[in-house]
Design a protein around this motif. Structure first.
Motif, short mmCIF file in Angstrom:
data_model
loop_
_atom_site.label_atom_id
_atom_site.label_comp_id
_atom_site.label_asym_id
_atom_site.label_seq_id
_atom_site.Cartn_x
_atom_site.Cartn_y
_atom_site.Cartn_z
N LYS A 8 -1.87 -3.04 -7.09
CA LYS A 8 -0.99 -3.27 -5.94
C LYS A 8 -0.20 -4.57 -6.11
CE LYS A 8 -3.47 -0.60 -2.43
NZ LYS A 8 -4.13 -0.63 -1.11
N ARG A 15 8.42 -4.82 -8.26
CA ARG A 15 9.50 -4.56 -7.31
C ARG A 15 10.37 -5.79 -7.12
NH1 ARG A 15 8.70 -2.96 -0.94
NH2 ARG A 15 10.85 -2.24 -0.54
N SER A 26 11.51 1.46 -4.00
CA SER A 26 10.55 1.40 -2.89
C SER A 26 9.18 0.96 -3.41
CB SER A 26 10.43 2.77 -2.22
OG SER A 26 9.84 3.71 -3.12
N HIS A 27 8.35 0.54 -2.46
CA HIS A 27 7.00 0.13 -2.83
C HIS A 27 6.21 1.30 -3.43
CE1 HIS A 27 3.31 -2.15 -2.87
NE2 HIS A 27 2.71 -1.27 -2.08
N SER A 28 6.41 2.49 -2.86
CA SER A 28 5.70 3.67 -3.38
C SER A 28 6.15 4.00 -4.80
CB SER A 28 5.90 4.87 -2.46
OG SER A 28 7.28 5.20 -2.37
N ASP A 29 7.44 3.82 -5.09
CA ASP A 29 7.92 4.05 -6.45
C ASP A 29 7.33 3.04 -7.42
OD1 ASP A 29 9.43 6.24 -5.79
OD2 ASP A 29 11.31 5.11 -5.53
N LEU A 31 4.41 1.61 -7.13
CA LEU A 31 3.01 2.02 -7.35
C LEU A 31 2.93 3.16 -8.35
CD1 LEU A 31 1.67 1.94 -3.67
CD2 LEU A 31 1.11 0.33 -5.51
N GLU A 32 3.86 4.11 -8.25
CA GLU A 32 3.86 5.24 -9.18
C GLU A 32 4.12 4.75 -10.61
OE1 GLU A 32 3.10 8.37 -8.62
OE2 GLU A 32 2.86 8.15 -6.45
N ASN A 42 -0.31 9.98 -11.30
CA ASN A 42 0.31 9.51 -10.06
C ASN A 42 -0.55 8.43 -9.42
OD1 ASN A 42 -1.78 10.90 -8.37
ND2 ASN A 42 -0.75 12.75 -9.13
N TRP A 43 -0.02 7.83 -8.37
CA TRP A 43 -0.71 6.73 -7.71
C TRP A 43 -2.00 7.19 -7.03
CZ3 TRP A 43 -1.98 2.00 -7.32
CH2 TRP A 43 -2.59 1.51 -6.16
N ASN A 44 -2.02 8.39 -6.48
CA ASN A 44 -3.23 8.86 -5.80
C ASN A 44 -4.42 8.88 -6.76
OD1 ASN A 44 -1.95 9.22 -3.35
ND2 ASN A 44 -1.45 11.37 -3.73
#
Length: 237
Positions: A8, A15, A26-29, A31-32, A42-44
């Protein structure tokens, strides 16, 4: 040096670094992208690995111990915090790939007692087992002398329908062994071989009469040479 546990923070730094260069993500991108750097699809998947790595050790039930050969870096053993009165052995999801399946890596929760009160008797061990995605989970018991090889042993592995595999609900299993006068100690418990989860509860140990058959696999010896030419000759009773 960073590890996947810092993912994280690494995503945040990535970023910010890209933003300084005029590239907004984005933050999610972020993380990916970090997940892929560590080889995850993937992040999951990476988040699940991080959660597993941060699992606290389980509390051992009083009177029980982990067998010395158990690699506690790959397993958690102790009381299931979600089910008081139930013991749990589970492989750590973040260490599943490190488990040596070829060598039959096994995690064992056990108890050891003196044989004095049971010498000369036949003893039955019972317990209920449950499994989830388990390679092999089973009950076991061993009777030892003061020195030398064990006197009697059974872990149900040679019995059809003995060990649990895959996902099964609560199932009772039992072992019956003789305790000779030469016995010094008795050891019993349950184990998980490979990956997955195994639970145990309601252990009981009681003497039984000689009318109750032992469960120990017998010697695999024939009374005479048989079928030496592979022609299908059957041994004479």
């Amino acid at each position: 040096m960073h590890s996947f546990l810092d993912s994280k923070h690494m995503a945040k730094a990535l970023r910010q670094a890209l933003a300084e260069r005029g590239q907004e993500i984005s933050h999610s991108d972020a993380l990916e992208l970090v997940a892929r750097q560590y080889g995850f699809a993937n992040w999951n998947m990476l988040a699940a690995r991080i959660e597993a790595a941060q699992l606290a050790p389980l509390e051992l039930p009083p009177g029980w111990h982990v067998a010395g050969h158990t690699n506690e870096g790959n397993y958690r053993l102790g009381i299931d915090p979600k089910a008081p009165g139930t013991a749990l052995i589970e492989s750590r999801p973040d260490r599943d790939q490190a488990i040596d399946r070829a060598a039959g890596e096994t995690a064992v929760l056990m108890q050891s007692i003196l044989a004095d009160p049971y010498r000369g008797s036949r003893l039955r061990l019972t317990a209920e087992l449950r499994s989830e995605a388990a390679e092999t989970a089973t009950l076991w018991m061993r009777v030892d002398p003061a020195e030398g090889r064990y006197l009697h042993f059974d872990n149900l592995l040679q019995r059809p329908g003995g060990p649990l595999a895959g996902t099964l609900g609560w199932t009772e299993r039992q072992i019956v062994l003789d305790v000779p006068e030469t016995a010094a100690t008795i050891h019993y418990g349950f184990f998980l071989r490979g990956s997955g989860k195994a639970w145990a509860r309601r252990f009981a140990l009681h003497p039984v009469g000689v009318d109750v058959a032992t469960t120990e696999p017998g010697p695999r010896y024939l009374s005479r040479p048989t079928n030496l030419d592979f022609g299908g000759e059957q041994p004479v009773a």
